[in-house]
Scaffold this active site. Sequence first.
Site, PDB file in Angstrom:
ATOM      1  N   ASN A 153       0.977  -1.336  -0.155  1.00  0.00           N
ATOM      2  CA  ASN A 153       0.080  -0.027   0.052  1.00  0.00           C
ATOM      3  C   ASN A 153       1.005   1.278  -0.022  1.00  0.00           C
ATOM      4  O   ASN A 153       0.236   2.523  -0.109  1.00  0.00           O
ATOM      5  CB  ASN A 153      -0.970  -0.125   1.198  1.00  0.00           C
ATOM      6  CG  ASN A 153      -0.233  -0.469   2.562  1.00  0.00           C
ATOM      7  OD1 ASN A 153       0.370  -1.385   2.805  1.00  0.00           O
ATOM      8  ND2 ASN A 153      -0.277   0.050   3.632  1.00  0.00           N
ATOM      9  N   CYS A 328       1.174   8.222   7.588  1.00  0.00           N
ATOM     10  CA  CYS A 328       0.177   6.866   7.125  1.00  0.00           C
ATOM     11  C   CYS A 328      -0.614   6.722   8.278  1.00  0.00           C
ATOM     12  O   CYS A 328      -1.992   6.401   8.887  1.00  0.00           O
ATOM     13  CB  CYS A 328       1.420   5.747   7.529  1.00  0.00           C
ATOM     14  SG  CYS A 328      -0.046   4.135   6.452  1.00  0.00           S
TER      15      CYS A 328
HETATM   16  C1  LIG Z   1      -6.378  -0.379   2.752  1.00  0.00           C
HETATM   17  C2  LIG Z   1      -5.740  -2.027   3.715  1.00  0.00           C
HETATM   18  C3  LIG Z   1      -5.804  -2.300   4.250  1.00  0.00           C
HETATM   19  C4  LIG Z   1      -7.351  -2.286   5.113  1.00  0.00           C
HETATM   20  O1  LIG Z   1      -8.737  -2.612   4.531  1.00  0.00           O
HETATM   21  P1  LIG Z   1     -10.070  -2.020   5.052  1.00  0.00           P
HETATM   22  O2  LIG Z   1     -10.395  -2.477   4.235  1.00  0.00           O
HETATM   23  O3  LIG Z   1      -9.621  -0.113   5.499  1.00  0.00           O
HETATM   24  O4  LIG Z   1      -9.897  -2.340   6.494  1.00  0.00           O
HETATM   25  C5  LIG Z   1      -5.290  -3.931   4.915  1.00  0.00           C
HETATM   26  N1  LIG Z   1      -3.958  -3.594   3.862  1.00  0.00           N
HETATM   27  C6  LIG Z   1      -3.727  -3.228   2.816  1.00  0.00           C
HETATM   28  C7  LIG Z   1      -2.710  -3.833   2.174  1.00  0.00           C
HETATM   29  C8  LIG Z   1      -4.252  -2.036   2.734  1.00  0.00           C
HETATM   30  O5  LIG Z   1      -4.137  -0.877   1.803  1.00  0.00           O
END
Ligand SMILES: *Cc1c(COP(=O)(O)O)cnc(C)c1O
Length: 387
Positions: A153, A328
């Site tokens: 991410n 973040c």
């Molecule tokens: C955004 C994200 C999450 C969290 O997801 P949600 O649906 O917001 O709980 C977990 N892992 C990664 C890699 C993400 O980018």
Amino acid sequence: MERSIYLDSHSTTPVDERVLAAMIPYFTEHFGNPSSINHLYGWEAEAAVKQTREILAEAINAAPEEIVFTSGATEANNLAIKGVAEAYFEKGQHIITVATEHSAVLDPCNYLKTLGFDISILPVKKDGIIDLNEFKKAFRPDTILVSVMAANNEIGVLQPLAEIGEMCRERGVLFHSDAAQAIGKIPLDVQAMKVDLMSLTAHKVYGPKGIGALYVRRRNPRVKLAPQQHGGGHERGMRSGTLYTPQIVGFGKAVELGLQYLETENQRLMELRETLWEKLSQLQGIHLNGHPTQRLAGNLNISVEDVDGAALLLGLQSVMAVSSGSACSSVTTAPSHVLTALGHSEQLAYASIRFGIGRFNTVEEIEKVGKYAVSVIQSLRKTAIRI
Ligand SMILES: *Cc1c(COP(=O)(O)O)cnc(C)c1O
């Protein structure tokens, strides 16, 4: 105040109008409970839920019965990791994961540590990709689970899931992958990649927030999972709670659209990213974070020498909405754990910008952003006291 250009697509994305249109009737007209089996209201909702199950299953080459709806990827990661830990406790208490994982993977692992589990957190190479030789050495007879994300991410790096899956399968160890950033963006195949559990979410791919899913393999091997939320026994007992039909409908539509335009959209995003990178890399002392090609098309993450990270973000803010290596978890000011895992100094980890280019960004926007970012960096370097 004029709104800035949105370039934070790894954080969340707007709901696509087509997704919203699909959702609306399920709030008002088709409002039934998908678990109600005695009337049309329930059947309509159940049919809609079934359709999304089929879309998601097809998207990752699974069976519809293997999809468990959750509130998002955070919950899916918690269910996968804690659910496996509890169900396989007698077999072993060792779990392997990676330093660059999302906190929704690292924190459940840290929690399990307090219960006596042993967690190996592997480093990554300078390009953000897992070192497969180190990985191979981390397996132990008591290893029950490996958790490695599909796409990062922060730096967009894609991990070699098929190679990892192969090593896990050979050793009879379950393999979980957090694919929150990957679903609808890159091809995923749980058979070819030998993934046993996969976390998904809708809101990174132009779907609504608050809905996600966990893929749980039913055959070869059949994964056992201890539920983390008990109640009415929904989702085959793995996750109780009335299904959120409108969100589920939106999730299906979002993934369907993502896959429909996957190749052309990735090509377009890659060109936008190149345009931005060409502009920025004219300057000295700009580092690209993460592997140059093994990455999400819309991700550009850079570290900037000789500027203060906070001043950089502040300078860019009026024109663009981006994230920095320290923003973040904005409550803390620690540098990003992902960037420090690449071996960056604290200054470079702080002075970093993540550009998350998305479906609704245009060439004009990217050109404006590139030009403006260059001018901000130049003027900070000119005026700031060297740090
Ligand atoms: C955004 C994200 C999450 C969290 O997801 P949600 O649906 O917001 O709980 C977990 N892992 C990664 C890699 C993400 O980018």
